[in-house]
Structures are given as structure tokens and as C-alpha cells.
Design a protein around this motif. Structure first.
Motif, PDB file in Angstrom:
ATOM      1  N   HIS A 108       0.976  -1.234  -0.393  1.00 34.74           N
ATOM      2  CA  HIS A 108       0.002   0.048   0.147  1.00 34.74           C
ATOM      3  C   HIS A 108       0.983   1.039   0.406  1.00 34.74           C
ATOM      4  O   HIS A 108       2.190   1.377   1.114  1.00 34.74           O
ATOM      5  N   ALA A 143      -3.299  -0.751  -2.671  1.00 34.95           N
ATOM      6  CA  ALA A 143      -4.221   0.018  -2.463  1.00 34.95           C
ATOM      7  C   ALA A 143      -3.280   0.940  -2.682  1.00 34.95           C
ATOM      8  O   ALA A 143      -1.738   1.034  -1.427  1.00 34.95           O
ATOM      9  N   ALA A 164      -6.675   4.784 -10.926  1.00 27.45           N
ATOM     10  CA  ALA A 164      -7.875   3.369 -10.575  1.00 27.45           C
ATOM     11  C   ALA A 164      -7.807   3.283 -11.734  1.00 27.45           C
ATOM     12  O   ALA A 164      -7.891   1.414 -11.754  1.00 27.45           O
ATOM     13  N   SER A 198      -6.529  -0.621 -12.375  1.00 25.93           N
ATOM     14  CA  SER A 198      -7.034  -1.920 -12.475  1.00 25.93           C
ATOM     15  C   SER A 198      -6.424  -3.317 -12.170  1.00 25.93           C
ATOM     16  O   SER A 198      -6.932  -4.691 -12.207  1.00 25.93           O
ATOM     17  N   ARG A 211      -6.627  -0.604  -5.948  1.00 25.29           N
ATOM     18  CA  ARG A 211      -6.972   0.056  -6.344  1.00 25.29           C
ATOM     19  C   ARG A 211      -6.326   1.676  -5.489  1.00 25.29           C
ATOM     20  O   ARG A 211      -5.582   1.834  -4.582  1.00 25.29           O
ATOM     21  N   ASN A 230      -7.980   5.453  -4.049  1.00 20.56           N
ATOM     22  CA  ASN A 230      -8.631   6.591  -3.704  1.00 20.56           C
ATOM     23  C   ASN A 230      -8.042   7.900  -3.537  1.00 20.56           C
ATOM     24  O   ASN A 230      -7.112   8.303  -3.133  1.00 20.56           O
ATOM     25  N   ARG A 242     -11.540  -2.794   0.550  1.00 21.77           N
ATOM     26  CA  ARG A 242     -11.650  -4.017  -1.081  1.00 21.77           C
ATOM     27  C   ARG A 242     -12.627  -3.481  -2.078  1.00 21.77           C
ATOM     28  O   ARG A 242     -12.184  -4.230  -3.325  1.00 21.77           O
ATOM     29  N   TRP A 243     -13.906  -3.214  -1.933  1.00 24.88           N
ATOM     30  CA  TRP A 243     -14.547  -2.569  -3.228  1.00 24.88           C
ATOM     31  C   TRP A 243     -15.225  -1.310  -3.488  1.00 24.88           C
ATOM     32  O   TRP A 243     -15.781  -0.817  -4.008  1.00 24.88           O
ATOM     33  N   THR A 278     -12.851   1.621  -5.230  1.00 25.00           N
ATOM     34  CA  THR A 278     -11.610   2.613  -5.793  1.00 25.00           C
ATOM     35  C   THR A 278     -12.257   4.019  -6.676  1.00 25.00           C
ATOM     36  O   THR A 278     -13.352   3.768  -6.767  1.00 25.00           O
ATOM     37  N   GLN A 338     -12.639   6.522  -5.843  1.00 17.90           N
ATOM     38  CA  GLN A 338     -13.364   7.304  -4.981  1.00 17.90           C
ATOM     39  C   GLN A 338     -12.419   8.850  -4.144  1.00 17.90           C
ATOM     40  O   GLN A 338     -11.944   8.574  -4.117  1.00 17.90           O
TER      41      GLN A 338
END
Length: 252
Positions: free
Chosen positions: A88, A136, A172, A176, A181, A183, A237-238, A240, A242
Motif C-alpha cells: 500500500h 491500494a 484507478a 486496476s 485500488r 482512492n 476492498r470494493w 476504488t 473515489q
């Protein structure tokens, strides 16, 4: 063990993010610029809670130093975590700058651009080969880039934070394919060392400013650090592409 790189983590939001991420069982490489003692204190705090952390110097405004920083990260990964990759990246390092439009010099413009946009762009590019798939990235932006927060004197700063918000979406999309991910978090006014310790030097401005927050107070570093830690964790986990405003309803 997962590992995160958190830039600008010697104090404030970055330090909080590093500690909150470490609390989730993740090793942390944290960076500092001028505040070496703050970085040491952050490492000590993480270690006192049973975590592992390494502090490395980084000037986010000088891209020429990024390859050497990448090598230092690789060495820390090998020696501390016996890994060749990290998971990360939190692009938090930066600095404030205020100038009215007519007073903005090219030097001021270029300095902020290097630290707030060029720096995170090319640091991410430099570190990407060391990132493991499925990780991430979180970019720290600012709610000054949003329509409801427009303060005179921050045209350059806010525009660059807006650029980083757009870049988040493009990162993102492109990353992907590797399951990475990306954000961004947009803090509101937060009690940090930012802007030359403005709140500590001028505490009288806090009550008036707090009235502009729906939740009745200015932000604290942990308010934002907790969200950063969530976004890099499996709980995010869900999520991205954003941009998440974390401001307690400033100017709501």
C-alpha cells in the motif's frame, strides 16, 4: 505481513494514518522531511503497540531523489520484512501555500506544483514496480478543491489538490489491471502542523471556524487517519476511484 509506505508521516494526518494502518497488523515505511524527531516518535509509537516501522527521509518536492528513495525502500523491505515488494502507498506528504492570485509568483507556483502534484505523480511511478498486485493507494487531497470551500489565496494549492483528485481516478483505471485500488481523501480544516502550525499559533480562530462544521468542531488527525487505514485494508476492498471528503460536514 503486508507493508505500507506512508509519506509525510512525522506528524498530523500522515502520522495518524501510519499508526492506524500499523494497528491493523501492517508494517509501515514512513517518511519525513524536516521533522526527523517526529518520525522517530512515530516509529516508537508503532513499536510500543507491537508493530514494525522504519523511517526514511524524503523530499516530495525533489523528484531527482526518488530513485534513491526507491532503493532505500527496497532495502528496508528486505532487511525488516524479508520482502521484495510492499502493498500500500499513502501519498500524504505535501505543504501548504497561500498567495492571492495577483501576488502569485512563478517560483511559488512551481514550488507548490512540484510538491503537491508532480511529486506524488512521479513518486508513485517510481515505486510502482515495488508494489504488489492487489494493493491500494490513497492520495491526500483537500476539500479546498470542492465547490463549497473556496477561500481567497488558495487558488494554486486548491487547483493542484483538484488535479490530484482527477489523477486518482486515472490511476484507478490504469492500475486496476493489477488489482490495485486507488482512492483519495479530502480533509477539511484539521488540527495539524500544516500551514506553519496555524492552529497552535492562532487558537482564537478555532471556535469561529468550528461553527462552520455540521458536527461542531474542526478535524483531528485521527479522524482522517482512520479513513485512510480503512481504505487500504480489506474492509475497503470494493472501493476504488473515489474522492471521499472527510470533514465533519464543513460548510454543509
Amino acid at each position: 505481513m503486508q507493508v505500507a509506505v506512508v509519506t509525510g508521516a512525522s506528524s498530523g494526518i500522515g502520522r495518524s494514518a501510519a499508526v492506524k494502518i500499523a494497528e491493523r497488523g501492517v508494517g509501515v515505511v514512513l517518511t519525513y522531511s524536516s521533522n526527523a524527531q517526529g518520525a522517530k516518535d512515530a516509529v516508537a509509537e508503532i513499536e510500543s503497540r507491537g508493530g514494525t516501522a522504519v523511517a526514511l527521509p524524503l523530499d516530495i518536492g525533489d523528484a531527482s531523489g526518488f530513485p534513491a528513495f526507491r532503493d532505500a525502500v527496497a532495502e528496508a523491505l528486505r532487511t525488516t520484512w524479508q520482502r521484495d515488494t510492499f502493498d500500500h502507498l499513502v501519498n500524504n506528504a505535501g505543504f501548504a501555500g497561500m498567495a492571492m492570485f495577483e501576488d502569485t509568483t512563478e517560483e511559488f507556483f512551481d514550488r507548490l506544483t512540484s510538491g503537491l502534484f508532480k511529486g506524488p505523480f512521479f513518486l508513485t511511478q517510481t515505486l510502482l514496480p515495488l508494489m504488489a498486485d492487489g494493493g491500494a493507494i490513497v492520495n491526500t487531497t483537500s476539500n479546498s478543491a470542492l465547490p463549497h470551500i473556496t477561500a481567497p489565496g488558495y487558488s494554486v494549492y486548491a487547483s493542484l489538490k483538484g488535479a490530484l483528485t482527477v489523477l486518482t481516478r486515472y490511476m484507478a483505471k490504469e492500475f486496476s489491471a493489477r488489482g490495485i485500488r486507488v482512492n483519495s481523501v479530502a480533509p477539511g480544516a484539521t488540527r495539524t502542523r500544516f500551514a506553519d502550525n496555524a492552529f497552535e499559533r492562532n487558537p482564537e480562530i478555532i471556535p469561529e471556524l468550528a461553527r462552520s462544521f455540521a458536527l461542531g468542531r474542526i478535524g483531528e488527525p485521527d479522524d482522517i487517519g482512520a479513513v485512510v487505514a480503512l481504505l487500504v485494508s480489506d474492509d475497503g476492498r470494493w472501493i476504488t476511484a473515489q474522492s471521499i471528503e472527510v470533514s465533519g460536514g464543513q460548510n454543509l
